[in-house]
Design a protein around this motif. Structure first.
Motif: not given
Lengths: 425, 425
Positions: A7, A12-13, A16, A20, A23, A28-29, B20, B22-23, B25-26, B28-29
Motif C-alpha cells: 500500500m 489511499p490518502q 480518502a 470526505y 479533510l 495530516r495530509f 485511510y 491512519d485516520l 486515531d483522528s 475529527r470522527f
C-alpha cells in the motif's frame, strides 16, 4: 487471487480526501495529495465521489491517463476521447469482447488467446458463445510468442469460425514472460495482414524484473511502425489499479485506450457503457493516482519513490529467488519470471500419480495441487485452469508473500514434491 | 441520471476511515463511525479496501445486509449466504438476467417488464437476445399493476417465446407508484401459478412519500403467504446505495437477495461473479452504512436522524409540489408521486405538433423535449425512452433540485407548454 501486495500511502490518502472533503483542511495530509484531490473533485458531479460520473469516466482523470500514456510512450500523442475508465481491467476486456463478438454473420466469431491464459478470457468467450482459438506460447523459449504458431492457429480456426480478435497478455499471466519489441512488431504485422482486432492486456506493464527485458506498449510499437499500421490496426489496450506497485485491486479501477475503432463499434460501446451508468468513482480516483503519481517537486515525492522502489525491488528479488529455488528441485522446471507476479513452473508428475488421478476422475495437476494443499496448507492453482500442452503439468503461484515467508513456502513445496515423487515412482 | 441528491455525513466518514485507516486515531470522527470502519476492515482481506474481497462480497457486510432485511421485514429471517453484493443494482439485475436467459431450449426466453420501464431492462434483454414481453401499467389508476394485464401479456407471449422471468419495479421508475400489499400478493400468486422467476427491483424502498402508501417487500409478502409460496417461488430482490436518503450513486454499491434459487442457477451465478473478481470494496463499505446506520445510543445518531428526515421530508414536499403544479397546466396530467424520485406526467401534444415531428422523423415527445431544452435549458427524458401506450406522450423529470429551483423549473415548463400549445393549435 492476490491480496493487495502493498500500500503506497499516497493513493489511499488522495481517495480518502476525495471521499470526505472536510479533510482538505487537515494537517495530516501533504499539500500535493490535497491538490490532487481538489482537482479530481472539481471534475466530479456535485464535487463528490458519491455522484455518477459520465459513463466514459471523469474527464480530468481521462486527461491524466492520456498524459501518462504519452510519457510512457515517449511523447506519442494520446487522446482523452479514446480513454474509457472501467471497473477494473476485467470489465473493459469483457465489454469490448462482447461488442466484437456480437456482429452479424453465419460463422461464430473466433477469439485467439494464448495458452496458458488468464481464465477471464476463456470464461468471457464461453459466456458470449464465441469460439476460443488457442495459440500456444513456447515454453522451451521462455514462453515466447511465435508468429508462425499464431498463423497455424488462425488458419485452422478459419475452417470452422470467423476469427476476428487476437488477445495478447504482456507481461504474461500466468507465464510471466515479457515480449520483445521485435515480437510485438511481428504480432502487429500479422494482425494488420489478417485484419484482426488487437486486444492488448498490459495490466502488468509496471511489473518487469529481468534486467534484459523492457516493457513495450503495443500502442508505441504500432505508432513507430508508421501510418500504414498506426492508422489502420484496431487496438484496445488495458491497464488497472490492481497490479503495478500500487496493487490496489479492491477499488476496481482501470482504463482502456482504443485506437482506430470503427465508428459503429465506438457507438455501440458508448451505448453499452451508459446502460451500466458509470465505473465506481473511487476506483477512478485511485486510477488517477496510479497514472499521475507525485512529481519530483512535490512533498510526497520522496516517500513515494522510496515506497515504489522498495516494492518493485522486493518483487524483483522474489522473482529471482522463486526461479532459482524451483529449479533446484528435481522434477520442477521454471522459466525466468521476467515480469507480472507469478511463477508457472512445469512439474513432472510420475505415471503412477497420473493413473491415481484418473482413478479419482480428476486432472493430474489438480490431484497434485490438492495433495500439496492437504499436506502443507499451500494453495496454488493447477495449470489445467489456464491451459497447457497435453501431457504437461504446471501450477501458478504468486510471489506476493513477504520474502522470508516465500522462502519457507518454496522450501515446503520442494519437500512436498520430493515426497510426492518418492510416493509415486 | 440524477446527481447525488444529498450527502449524509456518516457514509463518507466511514468510507474515508476505511480507505485511510491512519485516520482511526483522528478526533475529527465520531467513535461510532470509527467502530463501523474497524469492523468492516477486520472483515476485509489485508484489513484494506484495496484488496479483493470474496466475489460474493465482504462477509460482515453481507451479515449486516441480512440483519437490515430482517428489521425491515418484521423479523422474517434472512440468510447472509443468500446475499450477493453487487456493483450497483444494475450489475446484479444484468447478471441474474444473463443466467436466467442462458438456459437451453428452442424458444427464446421471454422476460416480462412493465411499460413504462427503466431502460436498463430493455437494454439487457436486447443484449441477451431474449424476448421483451411488455405488460402495461394502468395510468388511469395511478400506474397500478393489474394482474389480468399480466395474464394477457403472458399468454400472448407464450405463442412465440418461453416466458420465464417477471420483473417488477416497486416503487416505480419512472412512474413513481407504490404497490399495495394486495397487489403484491396477487403478483406472487400469479408467478407461483405460472412458474415465473420474480425479479423485484426495490431500489426506491426508502423513497415513499404518500401518507396512504407503504413499502412492502416482495420477500415479506412472499413469506406471509405461507410455505407453499415462500418455499417455492424463486425471487431475486435488489437494493442500492444510489437512491434512498443517502443517494451515493458514485460508489456503485448494491446487493441482491435470492430465494429458492435452483442449485444449478446458484452455481452458475457464483462462477460468473468470480470471473469478475469482486464488486468495488468501497461501494461495499458504503452499502454497509446504508443498511447499518447509526443507532439511537450512538454519537452520530442525532445528526443522522436530522439529516435523514430533512432529506426525506424535502423529497416528500417536492413530490407534492410537482404533482400540484403540473396538474395546474392545461394539457398536462400528473399522477401522484407516491415514491421514487421522478414525475412522469402525461402531456397533450397537438396534432399539428405530431405532424411536425413526423416531418422531422422524430418521435413527438422527443420533439417536445428538444424544444423544451432549446427554449428553457431544461433537460427531461421523453416517455418514448421508457415505453408508453401508443398515442400517449410523457416525459420523466427528477425532483432532486432544491425546492425553490424546482419551483422555478416547473414554472418554466408550464410557460413553455402553454406557448407550445399556442404555437401548434
Amino acid at each position: 487471487m492476490p491480496a493487495s501486495p502493498c500500500m503506497l500511502v499516497v493513493l489511499p490518502q488522495v481517495v480518502a480526501l476525495c471521499t470526505y472533503p472536510d479533510l482538505l483542511d487537515s494537517p495530516r495530509f501533504p499539500p500535493d495529495a490535497k491538490d490532487r484531490a481538489r482537482r479530481i473533485l472539481q471534475s466530479c458531479g456535485g464535487q463528490s465521489l458519491g455522484s455518477y460520473s459520465a459513463s466514459q469516466g471523469v474527464s480530468c482523470i481521462r486527461e491524466d491517463v492520456a498524459r501518462y500514456i504519452e510519457r510512457r510512450d515517449g511523447g506519442i500523442p494520446a487522446d482523452p476521447d479514446n480513454i474509457y475508465l472501467t471497473t477494473g481491467a476485467s470489465d473493459g476486456i469483457a465489454s469490448i469482447l462482447k461488442i466484437l463478438v456480437s456482429g452479424e454473420g453465419t460463422a461464430r466469431t473466433g477469439v485467439m488467446i494464448p495458452i496458458p491464459q488468464y481464465p477471464l478470457y476463456s470464461a468471457a468467450i464461453s459466456e458470449l458463445n464465441a469460439v476460443q482459438v488457442n495459440y500456444y506460447l513456447d515454453e522451451e523459449h521462455c514462453w515466447a510468442l511465435d508468429v508462425s504458431e499464431l498463423r497455424k492457429a488462425l488458419y485452422r480456426a478459419k475452417e470452422y469460425s470467423n476469427p476476428k480478435v487476437l488477445c495478447i497478455i504482456n507481461p504474461g499471466n500466468p507465464t510471466g514472460q515479457v515480449q520483445s519489441r521485435r515480437c510485438i512488431e511481428e504480432v502487429i504485422h500479422f494482425a494488420w495482414e489478417e485484419g484482426l482486432f488487437l486486444l492488448a492486456d498490459e495490466v502488468y506493464q509496471d511489473n518487469v524484473y529481468s534486467e534484459d527485458c523492457q516493457f513495450h506498449s503495443f500502442k508505441k510499437v504500432l505508432h513507430e511502425m508508421g501510418p500504414e499500421y498506426s492508422g489502420t490496426v484496431e487496438l484496445a489496450s488495458f491497464h488497472s489499479t490492481s497490479k503495478g506497485y500500487m496493487g490496489e485491486c479492491g477499488y476496481r479501477g482501470g482504463y482502456m485506450e482504443v485506437l482506430n475503432l470503427h465508428p459503429d463499434i465506438q457507438a455501440q460501446l458508448v451505448k453499452m457503457l451508459s446502460v451500466r451508468l458509470c465505473p465506481p468513482v473511487s476506483g477512478q480516483a485511485a486510477m488517477d493516482v496510479v497514472v499521475n503519481p507525485p512529481k519530483p517537486d512535490e512533498e510526497s515525492h520522496q516517500q513515494f519513490i522510496q515506497e515504489k522502489e522498495a516494492v518493485l525491488s522486493s518483487l524483483a528479488h522474489k522473482a529471482r529467488l522463486t526461479e532459482e529455488l524451483f529449479n533446484q528441485v528435481p522434477g520442477i522446471q521454471c522459466n525466468p519470471l521476467q515480469g507480472a507476479m507469478y511463477a508457472f513452473p512445469r512439474i513432472f508428475i510420475p505415471p503412477r500419480a497420473v493413473e491415481k488421478a484418473e482413478e479419482l476422475h480428476t486432472a493430474p495437476d489438480m490431484f497434485y495441487c490438492m495433495r500439496l494443499l492437504e499436506e502443507t496448507g499451500i494453495c496454488v492453482v493447477p495449470g489445467s485452469g489456464f491451459g497447457q500442452r497435453d501431457g504437461t503439468y504446471h501450477f501458478r503461484m504468486t510471489i506476493l508473500p513477504p520474502v522470508e515467508k516465500l522462502r519457507r513456502l518454496l522450501q515446503s513445496v520442494k519437500d512436498f514434491h520430493v515426497r510426492f515423487l518418492d510416493e509415486f515412482s
